[in-house]
Design a protein around this motif. Structure first.
Motif, PDB file in Angstrom:
ATOM      1  N   ARG A 151      -7.740  -1.963   1.963  1.00  0.00           N
ATOM      2  CA  ARG A 151      -8.106  -3.077   2.847  1.00  0.00           C
ATOM      3  C   ARG A 151      -7.622  -4.396   2.263  1.00  0.00           C
ATOM      4  O   ARG A 151      -7.074  -5.249   2.945  1.00  0.00           O
ATOM      5  CB  ARG A 151      -9.631  -3.153   3.023  1.00  0.00           C
ATOM      6  CG  ARG A 151     -10.205  -2.084   3.922  1.00  0.00           C
ATOM      7  CD  ARG A 151     -11.705  -2.304   4.127  1.00  0.00           C
ATOM      8  NE  ARG A 151     -11.992  -3.583   4.784  1.00  0.00           N
ATOM      9  CZ  ARG A 151     -13.207  -4.115   4.878  1.00  0.00           C
ATOM     10  NH1 ARG A 151     -14.249  -3.496   4.358  1.00  0.00           N
ATOM     11  NH2 ARG A 151     -13.387  -5.263   5.487  1.00  0.00           N
ATOM     12  N   LEU A 152      -7.870  -4.563   0.938  1.00  0.00           N
ATOM     13  CA  LEU A 152      -7.524  -5.817   0.277  1.00  0.00           C
ATOM     14  C   LEU A 152      -5.999  -6.035   0.292  1.00  0.00           C
ATOM     15  O   LEU A 152      -5.514  -7.126   0.595  1.00  0.00           O
ATOM     16  CB  LEU A 152      -8.063  -5.762  -1.157  1.00  0.00           C
ATOM     17  CG  LEU A 152      -7.896  -6.996  -2.039  1.00  0.00           C
ATOM     18  CD1 LEU A 152      -9.092  -7.142  -2.981  1.00  0.00           C
ATOM     19  CD2 LEU A 152      -6.625  -6.939  -2.859  1.00  0.00           C
ATOM     20  N   ALA A 189      -3.722  -4.640   2.308  1.00  0.00           N
ATOM     21  CA  ALA A 189      -3.205  -4.795   3.674  1.00  0.00           C
ATOM     22  C   ALA A 189      -3.487  -6.212   4.183  1.00  0.00           C
ATOM     23  O   ALA A 189      -2.625  -6.850   4.808  1.00  0.00           O
ATOM     24  CB  ALA A 189      -3.845  -3.757   4.605  1.00  0.00           C
ATOM     25  N   GLU A 190      -4.658  -6.725   3.881  1.00  0.00           N
ATOM     26  CA  GLU A 190      -4.996  -8.084   4.320  1.00  0.00           C
ATOM     27  C   GLU A 190      -4.140  -9.108   3.592  1.00  0.00           C
ATOM     28  O   GLU A 190      -3.707 -10.112   4.164  1.00  0.00           O
ATOM     29  CB  GLU A 190      -6.491  -8.344   4.085  1.00  0.00           C
ATOM     30  CG  GLU A 190      -7.050  -9.573   4.791  1.00  0.00           C
ATOM     31  CD  GLU A 190      -6.863 -10.867   4.015  1.00  0.00           C
ATOM     32  OE1 GLU A 190      -6.886 -11.937   4.638  1.00  0.00           O
ATOM     33  OE2 GLU A 190      -6.688 -10.822   2.777  1.00  0.00           O
ATOM     34  N   THR A 231     -12.082   2.481  -0.961  1.00  0.00           N
ATOM     35  CA  THR A 231     -12.212   1.896   0.379  1.00  0.00           C
ATOM     36  C   THR A 231     -11.623   0.491   0.416  1.00  0.00           C
ATOM     37  O   THR A 231     -10.884   0.128   1.334  1.00  0.00           O
ATOM     38  CB  THR A 231     -13.714   1.807   0.771  1.00  0.00           C
ATOM     39  OG1 THR A 231     -14.270   3.120   0.680  1.00  0.00           O
ATOM     40  CG2 THR A 231     -13.892   1.255   2.178  1.00  0.00           C
ATOM     41  N   TYR A 232     -11.940  -0.305  -0.607  1.00  0.00           N
ATOM     42  CA  TYR A 232     -11.562  -1.715  -0.560  1.00  0.00           C
ATOM     43  C   TYR A 232     -10.131  -1.973  -1.014  1.00  0.00           C
ATOM     44  O   TYR A 232      -9.525  -2.968  -0.594  1.00  0.00           O
ATOM     45  CB  TYR A 232     -12.570  -2.575  -1.345  1.00  0.00           C
ATOM     46  CG  TYR A 232     -13.799  -2.832  -0.518  1.00  0.00           C
ATOM     47  CD1 TYR A 232     -13.873  -3.961   0.296  1.00  0.00           C
ATOM     48  CD2 TYR A 232     -14.854  -1.920  -0.467  1.00  0.00           C
ATOM     49  CE1 TYR A 232     -14.973  -4.195   1.100  1.00  0.00           C
ATOM     50  CE2 TYR A 232     -15.951  -2.139   0.333  1.00  0.00           C
ATOM     51  CZ  TYR A 232     -16.019  -3.272   1.110  1.00  0.00           C
ATOM     52  OH  TYR A 232     -17.090  -3.494   1.927  1.00  0.00           O
ATOM     53  N   THR A 291       0.812  -1.230   0.000  1.00  0.00           N
ATOM     54  CA  THR A 291       0.000   0.000   0.000  1.00  0.00           C
ATOM     55  C   THR A 291       0.844   1.278   0.000  1.00  0.00           C
ATOM     56  O   THR A 291       0.306   2.374   0.055  1.00  0.00           O
ATOM     57  CB  THR A 291      -0.915   0.038   1.251  1.00  0.00           C
ATOM     58  OG1 THR A 291      -0.099  -0.227   2.380  1.00  0.00           O
ATOM     59  CG2 THR A 291      -2.025  -0.975   1.160  1.00  0.00           C
TER      60      THR A 291
END
Ligand SMILES: [Fe+2]
Length: 406
Positions: A25-26, A28-29, A21-22, A5
């Motif tokens: 998140r995607l 980082a996960e 938004t996603y 990221t």
């Protein structure tokens, strides 16, 4: 730990709030789960062609690319020719279907589209990515609801048994495969009997000798990027899906307003040169075809997808920066290949001042794929200039209508 990221964002295309938004998140996960570490670069590309078409396609690729013919894997329903530069760049696995009446899921995908159906077996299947632990990666992806062909079905589909393949993407219709290779090991595909076919060897040598004679062999470099076209409404989902399945990061998107289209780029997170693991580019119309009649904007990208289905559109090869006989290398290469009867869709566009020069070949008679050449000048790192992409997209659109969808 790799950080997916932390890369600066390029481009001017506005994404939706959903995407913004996603995306973090995607990524980082993915980093947290270990997938980014376990998944490496692109090991191989897989292309299927009609019965009888692989030999001449290999002659064409031997002339137009740095690839060499290594060996053929003879399995139940395909001849799979392994084309290689070296272990630092991806292989091309060129699959020729043995029997024209053969039918499988990949043929069904072509049959759905009016121009794609004219060459029912010819399509780009997807990339094989390197992993440190194939079974762990597949198990993690399955937990995340990504779907894979069971081992039994791999044998039925006549695919290499040491590679795990995802089901074709609903957005790109491409697969992603995972395979392992030790850091000092060569790539091995567990797939049928290994043979060297004299007809293929002869076609390869014919193309390579011509490339040498024309003096262009040292100018054409490995693959720079792979460009996939998707439906307008699938742009963001296709990007997020590829980022979830690979270890790539989102570089950015450019709005090509002239052509009502955008170019969306993902790159390998280890920041290796593209020659090691090419960038993956997704192109999509800005608006879906169903509103075209209102604004009457050009829509070559959406038209391509409606005619052929979502699929790989072109393979871009880098051209070494430099000049010969007063010509930029890219112009020297294009002039030499044109003299052999191979067509290009337009003249080279761009300039040293703009940072790069590019061109599209005509679609191959054997695979329907276009070869792009791109020469970057000095330390230019971009993928394109907006004006170049608009002209390339327009030129490709002229050839890809229903009438001439060869
Ligand atoms: Fe391109």
């Amino acid at each position: 730990m790799l950080q997916s990221t932390s890369h600066p964002r390029q481009g001017d295309k506005q994404n939706s709030a959903f995407f913004e938004t996603y995306l973090p998140r995607l990524l980082a996960e993915r980093d947290r789960s270990g997938l980014t570490e376990m998944i490496g670069g692109i090991e191989a590309l897989m292309i299927t062609v009609e019965p009888g078409n692989s030999v001449e396609y290999i002659a064409e690729l031997a002339l137009m690319t740095p690839y060499h013919y290594l060996v053929t894997l003879d399995s139940a329903r395909h001849l799979t020719h392994v084309l290689r530069i070296d272990m630092n760049s991806p292989d091309i696995l060129l699959r020729e279907v043995k029997d024209a009446s053969y039918s499988d899921i990949f043929r069904h995908l072509n049959d759905l589209y009016p121009v794609g159906a004219r060459r029912p077996h010819s399509r780009y299947l997807g990339e094989i990515l390197r992993t440190t632990n194939r079974h762990e990666v597949v198990a993690l992806q399955q937990q995340r609801e990504f779907r894979f062909f069971p081992v039994g079905q791999l044998a039925e589909l006549d695919l290499p048994l040491n590679v795990s393949f995802s089901k074709p993407s609903p957005y790109t219709q491409n697969m992603v495969g995972y395979m392992e290779r030790p850091s000092d090991g060569i790539r091995v595909y567990q797939h049928g009997e290994c043979v060297i076919l004299p007809t293929v060897q002869a076609a390869y040598e014919r193309g390579k000798e011509m490339q040498e004679r024309l003096g262009i062999a040292d100018m054409i470099l490995p693959i720079d990027h792979l460009a996939t076209r998707v439906y307008s409404q699938n742009r963001e989902a296709a990007l997020l899906e590829y980022l979830a399945l690979s270890s790539y990061y989102y570089w950015g998107s450019y709005d090509i307003k002239d052509q009502n289209s955008s170019t969306n780029v993902t790159k390998n997170v280890r920041l290796q040169p593209e020659s090691t693991s090419p960038a993956k580019v997704f192109t999509a119309n800005n608006q879906p075809y169903c509103v075209n009649h209102l604004d009457l904007l050009p829509s070559p990208t959406e038209t391509f997808v409606r005619n052929y289905g979502p699929r790989l559109h072109h393979i871009a090869l880098a051209v070494k920066d430099g000049q010969r006989n007063g010509k930029e290398h890219i112009d020297f290469v294009v002039d030499a290949i044109t003299a052999q009867g191979k067509g290009f869709l337009l003249d080279t566009i761009g300039s040293r001042e703009e940072g790069l020069k590019q061109i599209f070949s005509s679609a191959s008679d054997f695979s329907s794929l276009i070869i792009e050449y791109v020469q970057r000048f000095g330390d230019f790192e971009g993928f394109f200039t907006r004006d170049n992409v608009a002209q390339l997209t327009f030129a490709a659109g002229l050839q890809e209508g229903m009438g001439q969808g060869s």
